[in-house]
Design a protein around this motif. Structure first.
Motif, PDB file in Angstrom:
ATOM      1  N   MET A  70       2.318  -4.848   6.129  1.00 31.34           N
ATOM      2  CA  MET A  70       0.954  -4.852   5.262  1.00 31.34           C
ATOM      3  C   MET A  70       0.575  -3.627   5.544  1.00 31.34           C
ATOM      4  N   GLY A  71       0.643  -2.920   6.606  1.00 32.19           N
ATOM      5  CA  GLY A  71       0.136  -1.524   6.777  1.00 32.19           C
ATOM      6  C   GLY A  71       0.737  -0.559   5.939  1.00 32.19           C
ATOM      7  N   ALA A  72       2.157  -0.707   6.039  1.00 32.68           N
ATOM      8  CA  ALA A  72       2.876   0.100   5.513  1.00 32.68           C
ATOM      9  C   ALA A  72       2.966   0.327   3.755  1.00 32.68           C
ATOM     10  N   GLU A  73       2.761  -0.779   3.422  1.00 34.31           N
ATOM     11  CA  GLU A  73       2.639  -1.004   1.693  1.00 34.31           C
ATOM     12  C   GLU A  73       1.054  -0.763   1.392  1.00 34.31           C
ATOM     13  N   TRP A  74      -0.036  -0.722   2.272  1.00 33.51           N
ATOM     14  CA  TRP A  74      -1.172  -0.210   2.064  1.00 33.51           C
ATOM     15  C   TRP A  74      -1.364   1.377   1.863  1.00 33.51           C
ATOM     16  N   VAL A 101      -4.585   4.142  13.521  1.00 29.24           N
ATOM     17  CA  VAL A 101      -4.836   2.539  12.720  1.00 29.24           C
ATOM     18  C   VAL A 101      -3.584   1.957  12.606  1.00 29.24           C
ATOM     19  N   ALA A 102      -2.488   2.585  12.729  1.00 23.05           N
ATOM     20  CA  ALA A 102      -1.112   1.841  12.710  1.00 23.05           C
ATOM     21  C   ALA A 102      -1.093   0.965  14.123  1.00 23.05           C
ATOM     22  N   SER A 103      -1.481   1.526  15.132  1.00 27.49           N
ATOM     23  CA  SER A 103      -1.195   0.838  16.230  1.00 27.49           C
ATOM     24  C   SER A 103      -2.273  -0.242  16.602  1.00 27.49           C
ATOM     25  N   PHE A 104      -3.303  -0.035  15.933  1.00 25.30           N
ATOM     26  CA  PHE A 104      -4.241  -0.925  15.810  1.00 25.30           C
ATOM     27  C   PHE A 104      -4.057  -2.205  15.050  1.00 25.30           C
ATOM     28  N   LEU A 105      -3.209  -2.020  13.866  1.00 25.70           N
ATOM     29  CA  LEU A 105      -2.892  -3.140  13.053  1.00 25.70           C
ATOM     30  C   LEU A 105      -1.669  -3.583  13.902  1.00 25.70           C
ATOM     31  N   THR A 106      -0.857  -3.125  14.395  1.00 24.55           N
ATOM     32  CA  THR A 106       0.349  -3.834  14.953  1.00 24.55           C
ATOM     33  C   THR A 106       0.080  -4.436  16.098  1.00 24.55           C
ATOM     34  N   LYS A 107      -0.747  -3.598  17.347  1.00 23.79           N
ATOM     35  CA  LYS A 107      -0.811  -4.023  18.632  1.00 23.79           C
ATOM     36  C   LYS A 107      -1.978  -4.756  18.799  1.00 23.79           C
ATOM     37  N   LYS A 135      -0.111 -13.040   9.684  1.00 20.19           N
ATOM     38  CA  LYS A 135      -0.514 -12.650   8.252  1.00 20.19           C
ATOM     39  C   LYS A 135      -1.627 -13.338   8.034  1.00 20.19           C
ATOM     40  N   ASP A 136      -2.688 -12.917   8.961  1.00 17.52           N
ATOM     41  CA  ASP A 136      -4.161 -13.230   8.850  1.00 17.52           C
ATOM     42  C   ASP A 136      -4.877 -12.348   7.822  1.00 17.52           C
ATOM     43  N   MET A 137      -4.915 -13.087   6.610  1.00 19.47           N
ATOM     44  CA  MET A 137      -5.522 -12.111   5.549  1.00 19.47           C
ATOM     45  C   MET A 137      -6.961 -11.656   5.890  1.00 19.47           C
ATOM     46  N   THR A 138      -7.868 -12.463   6.323  1.00 17.80           N
ATOM     47  CA  THR A 138      -9.245 -11.896   6.933  1.00 17.80           C
ATOM     48  C   THR A 138      -8.980 -10.739   7.784  1.00 17.80           C
ATOM     49  N   LEU A 139      -8.237 -10.676   8.689  1.00 15.78           N
ATOM     50  CA  LEU A 139      -8.051  -9.660   9.378  1.00 15.78           C
ATOM     51  C   LEU A 139      -7.614  -8.506   8.911  1.00 15.78           C
ATOM     52  N   TYR A 140      -6.633  -8.638   7.801  1.00 11.08           N
ATOM     53  CA  TYR A 140      -5.936  -7.623   6.991  1.00 11.08           C
ATOM     54  C   TYR A 140      -6.988  -6.833   6.247  1.00 11.08           C
ATOM     55  N   ASN A 141      -8.014  -7.769   5.671  1.00 12.05           N
ATOM     56  CA  ASN A 141      -8.841  -7.229   4.870  1.00 12.05           C
ATOM     57  C   ASN A 141      -9.880  -6.498   5.415  1.00 12.05           C
ATOM     58  N   ALA A 142     -10.108  -6.738   6.701  1.00 13.27           N
ATOM     59  CA  ALA A 142     -11.078  -6.112   7.520  1.00 13.27           C
ATOM     60  C   ALA A 142     -10.397  -4.786   7.865  1.00 13.27           C
ATOM     61  N   TRP A 143      -9.209  -4.678   8.071  1.00 14.87           N
ATOM     62  CA  TRP A 143      -8.609  -3.483   8.323  1.00 14.87           C
ATOM     63  C   TRP A 143      -8.653  -2.715   7.108  1.00 14.87           C
ATOM     64  N   LYS A 144      -7.965  -2.991   6.068  1.00 15.28           N
ATOM     65  CA  LYS A 144      -7.904  -2.231   5.001  1.00 15.28           C
ATOM     66  C   LYS A 144      -9.229  -1.841   4.385  1.00 15.28           C
ATOM     67  N   MET A 150      -9.708   4.288   8.116  1.00 12.96           N
ATOM     68  CA  MET A 150      -9.529   3.632   6.950  1.00 12.96           C
ATOM     69  C   MET A 150     -10.263   3.889   5.569  1.00 12.96           C
ATOM     70  N   ARG A 151     -11.486   4.244   6.014  1.00 13.46           N
ATOM     71  CA  ARG A 151     -12.461   4.524   4.697  1.00 13.46           C
ATOM     72  C   ARG A 151     -11.838   5.802   4.139  1.00 13.46           C
ATOM     73  N   GLU A 152     -11.907   6.741   5.137  1.00 14.14           N
ATOM     74  CA  GLU A 152     -11.399   8.429   4.564  1.00 14.14           C
ATOM     75  C   GLU A 152     -10.191   7.917   3.766  1.00 14.14           C
TER      76      GLU A 152
END
Length: 524
Positions: free
Chosen positions: A378-382, A364-370, A325-334, A347-349
């Protein structure tokens, strides 16, 4: 007497249309007055379950408000209107039953997921207390729940088995006809104002000229979209070849946002496909529209079978994975600041338009999870917050598959971000469209800027770590796809040597219509 003026309340939720609508069909023959009712349920405007993101973001809310206004104007043309209220449906229904002379029944379409079913339960309890009949219908899937060749509890855990079973043993029901006139409201009932985005806690989104979905909500809009995609342009006849596209409105049907709100019936799409096939052409592409509607059905029936396991961290198989649950990585993804251009562009689109291609979502789902190893929720809710076409079962079902927690445990894919970028955006045009800070980099080299020498980056006015981030993570398999053909860059750039990246969609990808979850090839 009382019986001469029965009133039926049609509680509308994700069925905002008049065509193929069993609820209206039933009400028309069981009442003298009909109240078409939509409630803005305050629970839809709270935070998401785990990470407390806003549950309904600006794009979907604007699309919902469009759809509500469109349905109201369609009903006005038929002698009725849409009654709009803010409040929990069960409380609004109770108020109407108390204040109207004789409500004989409440009728609605049943939904799948637990929150929607809890609303149905609450409405049924209120009606039981107040001695009002409840009539329920099923209308969200192509194949009716009662027509499946197995009970939902015995739904096959492999999509292909489900598809073959329904295709050979079930049939799609005929359409309900749209009424010419809808029975009037009971006298004296106020229709109520449609709330603004601001009143529901969101701001009007800015329209982006780059959007692949520059469309408005509503039944009239989606019927026009289908006419355009099928009958005016014949785009449907090449859908299978174009559906992995990334840029433009017509690479795919784009029906999903309207399907999510029920502005169009999946049965209507099906019967239009069949008509198109008989009048124009039948090919793999026309079939593929039905094939994708069946994926949507499948995820709904997965939701019926597995209930809340759709939302559980451990998924459908109760499988423990040490998610971070690394918020820095999550925010970079979001925020689309991972430093991997193909991920960032997608992600920007989504952040700018509320839409992302099927191809992009899988990546982007594979990237977040794998690649990042983050909690899939975190991905599903975004996605739930941003996507204009968010559909509970399809979103959470697809995320579970991406995370390797779906109902078919053999399906566990890791996508190669660089290979996917080169395969589906060979010249880098999509990336440059959404990641303008890389606009100085030409061709496919834009997919891996960290491979370029200082002079190439300098020339393109790209400074890694400043104007564009360093990659937050590097996967070993990327290096196989980051070289380019000899002589395409100056000799001063030694990293330009290596295997040639494809400059066009390679042959083996022409048939990639079957989504990754049951693709035989492991070389993604």
């Amino acid at each position: 007497g009382r019986m001469s003026a029965r009133t039926v309340i049609c509680l509308l939720r994700q069925d905002l249309r008049l065509h193929d609508h069993e609820v209206f069909d039933w009400a028309q023959s069981h009442a003298e007055h009909i109240v078409p009712l939509y409630c803005f349920d305050p629970r839809h405007y709270l935070g998401t379950a785990v990470y407390n993101l806003p549950r309904t973001g600006p794009f979907r809310l604007r699309f919902l408000l469009d759809s509500i206004r469109d349905l109201r104007s369609a009903l006005l043309k038929k002698g009725s209107t849409l009654v709009v209220r803010r409040g929990r449906p069960e409380e609004v229904v109770a108020d109407l039953v108390r204040s109207l002379p004789f409500v004989s029944a409440v009728v609605f379409h049943q939904e799948v997921a637990s929150e929607e079913r809890a609303v149905e339960q609450a409405v049924m309890e209120v009606c039981a207390q107040m001695k009002v009949k409840v009539h329920t219908c099923w209308g969200s899937t192509l194949y009716h729940r009662d027509d499946l060749p197995f009970p939902p509890a015995r739904l096959p855990d492999v999509y292909t088995q489900f598809r073959k079973a329904v295709e050979t043993q079930s049939r799609v029901r005929p359409l309900f006809l749209s009424p010419d006139q809808v029975r009037p409201l009971p006298p004296g009932l106020e229709e109520g104002d449609v709330p603004t985005l601001e009143e529901l806690g969101q701001t009007e989104p800015v329209s982006d000229p780059r959007s692949a979905f520059p469309c408005s909500g509503g039944e009239s809009q989606v019927l026009a979209r289908l006419k355009h995609y099928f009958w005016d342009t014949d785009s449907v006849a090449s859908y299978k070849e174009t559906r992995n596209g990334l840029v433009g409105v017509d690479y795919s049907t784009k029906f999903s946002p309207w399907l999510a709100l029920g502005c169009i019936s999946p049965r209507y799409i099906y019967h239009q496909v069949r008509q198109y096939e008989s009048e124009r052409t039948a090919n793999q592409s026309t079939y593929w529209v039905i094939f994708e509607l069946l994926w949507r059905d499948y995820f709904k029936f997965v939701g019926v079978k597995y209930g809340n396991r759709l939302f559980h961290l451990k998924g459908l198989q109760d499988k423990s994975v040490p998610w971070k649950k690394d918020m820095t990585l999550y925010n970079a993804w979001k925020d689309g600041r991972t430093g991997i251009p193909f991920v960032d562009a997608n992600m920007r689109e989504m952040a700018m338009t509320g839409f992302m291609s099927n191809r992009g979502r899988q990546n982007v789902a594979s990237f977040l999870t794998k690649d990042l190893g983050l909690d899939w929720r975190m991905g599903a809710e975004w996605f739930e917050y941003l996507l204009v076409d968010h559909d509970v079962c399809s979103n959470y079902g697809n995320w579970l598959y991406s995370a390797g927690l779906g109902n078919d445990p053999r399906e566990n894919r890791k996508f190669n971000m660089i290979k996917q970028g080169l395969d589906y955006d060979a010249d880098g045009d999509y990336v440059r469209r959404w990641v303008p800070e890389l606009q100085g980099l030409g061709g496919g080299e834009v997919h891996a800027p960290w491979n370029l020498g200082p002079s190439a980056l300098n020339h393109a006015q790209v400074t890694l770590g400043t104007s564009y981030p360093h990659p937050v993570v590097m996967a070993p398999e990327w290096s196989r796809h980051t070289g380019r053909k000899e002589g395409s860059w100056p000799d001063s750039c030694p990293s330009a040597r290596g295997k040639k990246g494809p400059s066009h969609t390679p042959k083996q990808h022409k048939d990639r219509g079957i989504d990754f979850y049951f693709s035989k090839s492991k070389n993604l």
